[in-house]
Design an enzyme around this catalytic site. Structure first.
Site, mmCIF file in Angstrom:
data_model
loop_
_atom_site.group_PDB
_atom_site.id
_atom_site.type_symbol
_atom_site.label_atom_id
_atom_site.label_comp_id
_atom_site.label_asym_id
_atom_site.label_seq_id
_atom_site.Cartn_x
_atom_site.Cartn_y
_atom_site.Cartn_z
ATOM 1 N N ARG A 1 36.252 32.032 27.054
ATOM 2 C CA ARG A 1 36.113 31.882 28.515
ATOM 3 C C ARG A 1 36.294 30.404 28.852
ATOM 4 O O ARG A 1 35.328 29.633 28.874
ATOM 5 C CB ARG A 1 34.721 32.329 28.974
ATOM 6 C CG ARG A 1 34.444 33.830 28.896
ATOM 7 C CD ARG A 1 33.054 34.138 29.431
ATOM 8 N NE ARG A 1 32.825 35.549 29.681
ATOM 9 C CZ ARG A 1 32.199 36.381 28.849
ATOM 10 N NH1 ARG A 1 31.720 35.943 27.692
ATOM 11 N NH2 ARG A 1 32.023 37.655 29.177
ATOM 12 N N ARG B 1 41.462 32.902 27.293
ATOM 13 C CA ARG B 1 41.630 33.432 28.647
ATOM 14 C C ARG B 1 41.820 32.285 29.624
ATOM 15 O O ARG B 1 41.079 31.301 29.574
ATOM 16 C CB ARG B 1 40.398 34.251 29.048
ATOM 17 C CG ARG B 1 40.544 34.824 30.447
ATOM 18 C CD ARG B 1 39.418 35.749 30.816
ATOM 19 N NE ARG B 1 38.199 35.020 31.110
ATOM 20 C CZ ARG B 1 37.050 35.611 31.424
ATOM 21 N NH1 ARG B 1 36.969 36.934 31.421
ATOM 22 N NH2 ARG B 1 35.989 34.908 31.707
ATOM 23 N N CYS C 1 36.343 43.267 25.252
ATOM 24 C CA CYS C 1 35.624 42.000 25.115
ATOM 25 C C CYS C 1 34.463 41.898 26.104
ATOM 26 O O CYS C 1 33.828 40.867 26.213
ATOM 27 C CB CYS C 1 36.571 40.813 25.293
ATOM 28 S SG CYS C 1 37.303 40.735 26.930
ATOM 29 N N HIS D 1 26.769 36.763 34.383
ATOM 30 C CA HIS D 1 27.091 35.655 33.488
ATOM 31 C C HIS D 1 25.846 34.937 33.007
ATOM 32 O O HIS D 1 25.834 34.336 31.927
ATOM 33 C CB HIS D 1 28.102 34.718 34.150
ATOM 34 C CG HIS D 1 29.450 35.345 34.210
ATOM 35 N ND1 HIS D 1 29.924 35.973 35.327
ATOM 36 C CD2 HIS D 1 30.393 35.518 33.244
ATOM 37 C CE1 HIS D 1 31.107 36.493 35.067
ATOM 38 N NE2 HIS D 1 31.420 36.226 33.814
ATOM 39 N N ARG E 1 27.411 43.181 39.633
ATOM 40 C CA ARG E 1 26.843 42.989 38.292
ATOM 41 C C ARG E 1 25.700 41.989 38.287
ATOM 42 O O ARG E 1 24.997 41.845 37.290
ATOM 43 C CB ARG E 1 27.950 42.593 37.290
ATOM 44 C CG ARG E 1 28.635 41.306 37.627
ATOM 45 C CD ARG E 1 29.904 41.123 36.807
ATOM 46 N NE ARG E 1 29.674 40.456 35.546
ATOM 47 C CZ ARG E 1 30.618 39.929 34.783
ATOM 48 N NH1 ARG E 1 31.901 40.030 35.157
ATOM 49 N NH2 ARG E 1 30.344 39.322 33.663
ATOM 50 N N ASN F 1 32.482 44.527 31.694
ATOM 51 C CA ASN F 1 31.481 44.058 32.659
ATOM 52 C C ASN F 1 32.024 44.216 34.080
ATOM 53 O O ASN F 1 31.368 44.771 34.955
ATOM 54 C CB ASN F 1 31.144 42.582 32.425
ATOM 55 C CG ASN F 1 30.796 42.301 30.979
ATOM 56 O OD1 ASN F 1 30.318 43.185 30.288
ATOM 57 N ND2 ASN F 1 31.036 41.077 30.527
ATOM 58 N N ASP F 2 33.230 43.711 34.303
ATOM 59 C CA ASP F 2 33.816 43.841 35.632
ATOM 60 C C ASP F 2 34.353 45.242 35.868
ATOM 61 O O ASP F 2 34.288 45.747 36.985
ATOM 62 C CB ASP F 2 34.924 42.795 35.836
ATOM 63 C CG ASP F 2 34.333 41.463 36.240
ATOM 64 O OD1 ASP F 2 33.473 41.446 37.129
ATOM 65 O OD2 ASP F 2 34.716 40.440 35.652
ATOM 66 N N GLU G 1 40.136 44.955 33.916
ATOM 67 C CA GLU G 1 38.774 44.970 34.444
ATOM 68 C C GLU G 1 38.743 45.457 35.888
ATOM 69 O O GLU G 1 37.731 45.379 36.557
ATOM 70 C CB GLU G 1 38.089 43.604 34.280
ATOM 71 C CG GLU G 1 38.951 42.402 34.513
ATOM 72 C CD GLU G 1 38.300 41.089 34.085
ATOM 73 O OE1 GLU G 1 37.155 41.075 33.615
ATOM 74 O OE2 GLU G 1 38.958 40.053 34.248
HETATM 75 C C1 PEP Z 1 34.256 41.303 31.598
HETATM 76 O O1 PEP Z 1 34.352 41.352 32.824
HETATM 77 O O2 PEP Z 1 33.875 42.265 30.902
HETATM 78 C C2 PEP Z 1 34.570 40.058 30.875
HETATM 79 C C3 PEP Z 1 34.592 40.024 29.564
HETATM 80 O O3 PEP Z 1 34.793 38.939 31.629
HETATM 81 P P1 PEP Z 1 33.592 38.110 32.309
HETATM 82 O O4 PEP Z 1 32.298 38.686 31.800
HETATM 83 O O5 PEP Z 1 33.749 36.689 31.943
HETATM 84 O O6 PEP Z 1 33.795 38.375 33.760
HETATM 85 MG MG MG Z 2 35.402 39.784 33.859
#
Ligand code: PEP
Ligand code: MG
Length: 544
Positions: free
Chosen positions: A282, A318, A478, A187, A441, A430-431, A407
């Protein structure tokens, strides 16, 4: 690589250079020896140290506005609490220990009592620890932990930064950011991108590098020592892309190009860049610093301010993704051994459906206030059963469309059933990468596994694309993968129906999509899916 150079993973584009300011590491426990020579003189140092902290925080509060000003004034009041000071003074004389240790122990008895009381009281523990560290730093004559006050434009160097620290950075003063830890989808990296601050993470050897001034290249990952006497250079923004603002391939296959947002400035930036709507708002980014749950009215106003530039346009809000690296003081569970695998995202709502229902009420109100065409989705959904539970609550709150993020690999593998339970899904790459590769991550050491071109990840996304075709429901992406223009073609080729990204990538992705037909995208996708490695997938897609 020369001695004056290092390299890491480039996560936010642009090249900038300037003097280095180091983010101070947390203070360890102060030693209880040596015993002071003069106990009364040692005890008498505590009140002035606390007063110095109060004055500094009050001055900052005066210069700040809104929530930041309130938080700073509250912290100043805590630092001036006579009970903490007098207990620490007594400990110096009673236990024959240095002032710094006495403050540490006095604060410890306060935090223990608060944690035992639970609820709202327990949420104050972090505030007391912050005040404690500031007073101890004052007594030891060192910088307090955290991001120091920047007096001139600087390059920030840190082991890692919490999302709350990154969100508070001023892009006018932070020329660039380099961290020894951190991954491309952390993040911190996401926030740096949304603030337009060039950033490189996972730079091995950065903290022992010792350079007084650095050039940071957020496109290549290179970090180079520069002359400390040279003038600072701010990053220039990326070149213009020719795009008409309609998300589609050259033969007219529609793929919406949307923005990822967390606050009014990025919503305006996304709208100005030409985003056709918002694919991920977010909401937890609004509350990283909040001690208490905001009221429905406060939430409604905060969300409406973000939705405001998107009147009449599609926006996916979200629900709070609290937990793991984004703890919210009013929601997150007690310390867990593995927070990323714990009670995070929608799992928090299973324990606290009242918080979810209040948020849904606020979102429905903000939708009416802003005129945006709002859908709602949940983070961290693992099963179709969870998706169905969430969709029922969304519909009961009067929001027209309910979706979930995919995710977690289990949700990707059962995407058809998940889609049957909701109106749409959105892939959080990402997750999804983190959980597919069992690779944190936030950790520099495993950053390569979180490369969105990994064929293992692409094949899971392809399963979701198949489920979208089969059910006739939308499946967007996303996660950060959507911001890579070449990968955007591959995602389109596997059946993804929208792409959502930071404002800076919108035009590049829109223009790249417009330059290829759907058949070109499908060819690129087949080539990438069949590749044995991430690097080979990238090359194969480019060649195709
Ligand atoms: C993700 O996990 O790809 C996502 C968009 O959510 P975040 O990055 O806020 O965990
Ligand atoms: Mg995520």
């Amino acid at each position: 690589m020369s001695d004056a150079q290092l390299s890491g993973v480039a996560v936010s584009p642009g090249r900038a250079s300037g003097p280095v300011v180091r983010v101070t590491e947390p203070l360890g426990e102060p030693a209880s020896t040596p015993a002071p020579d003069d106990l009364h003189a040692e005890a008498a140092r505590i009140a002035p140290a606390a007063q110095a902290v109060v004055s500094r925080l009050e001055a900052k509060a005066e210069a700040a506005t809104g929530d930041a000003a309130t938080i700073l004034s509250t912290t100043a009041a805590m630092a001036g609490d006579p009970a903490l000071v007098s207990q620490a003074e007594q400990l110096v004389t009673a236990q024959n220990i240095p002032a710094a240790r006495a403050v540490y122990e006095a604060a410890g008895s306060f935090t223990h009592a608060l944690a035992t009381a639970g609820g709202y009281m327990a949420e104050r523990v972090r505030d007391i620890e912050d005040v404690r560290d500031r007073i101890i730093a004052e007594l030891l004559g060192v910088e307090p932990p955290g991001v120091p006050e920047l007096e001139r434009p600087s390059v920030l160097v840190a082991r890692d930064l919490a999302p709350a620290d990154t969100a508070g950075l001023d892009p006018a003063l932070v020329l660039a950011l380099a961290t020894e830890e951190g991954g491309p989808t952390s993040h911190t990296a996401i926030l740096a991108r949304s603030l337009g601050i060039p950033a490189v993470v996972a730079v091995r050897g950065l903290l022992s590098f010792g350079a007084k001034a650095l050039a940071v290249d957020g496109d290549t990952g290179a970090i180079e020592e520069v002359d400390p006497g040279a003038p600072a250079v701010a990053a220039v923004s990326a070149g213009a892309f020719d795009w008409d603002g309609a998300g589609r391939t050259s033969d007219g296959h529609l793929v919406k190009v949307l923005g990822n947002v967390g606050a009014p400035p990025d919503a305006h930036a996304a709208a100005e860049a030409g985003a056709e709507g918002v694919g991920l708002f977010r909401t937890e980014f609004c509350y990283l610093d909040a001690a208490d749950e905001p009221s429905v009215e406060e939430q409604r106003a905060a969300y409406a301010a973000v939705l405001e530039p998107f009147r009449g346009k599609p926006v996916i809000v979200r629900t709070l993704d609290a937990g793991a690296d984004k703890p919210l003081a009013f929601l997150s569970p007690e310390a867990e051994p593995n927070p990323a695998l714990g009670v995070r995202g929608v799992r928090v709502a299973f324990d606290r459906p009242d918080v979810l229902d209040r948020q849904l009420e606020a979102i429905a109100g903000a939708a009416a206030d802003s005129g945006a065409d709002v859908s709602v989705m949940a983070p961290m959904v693992a099963t179709a059963e969870e998706a169905s539970w969430f969709a029922d609550r969304v519909r009961a709150a009067g929001v027209a469309r309910a979706g979930v993020m995919i995710e977690i690999p289990a949700a990707a593998l059962t995407a058809t059933e998940v889609l049957d339970a909701v109106d749409f899904v959105s892939v959080g790459t990402n997750d999804l990468a983190q959980y597919t590769f069992a690779a944190d991550r936030q950790l520099g050491a495993v950053a390569k596994l979180n490369d969105p071109w990994q064929p293992g990840l692409l094949r899971l996304i392809a399963l979701i694309g198949d489920a979208a075709r089969e059910t006739g429901k939308p499946a967007g992406v996303c996660g950060e993968a959507a911001a890579d223009p070449l990968l955007a073609r591959v995602l389109t080729g596997v059946g993804v129906t929208s792409l959502s990204m930071n404002a800076a990538s919108v035009r590049a992705v829109g223009a790249t999509l417009a330059g290829a037909s759907l058949a070109d995208c499908e060819r690129a996708a087949q080539a990438a899916l069949g590749a044995p490695t991430a690097a080979a997938a990238r090359t194969a897609a480019k060649d195709a």
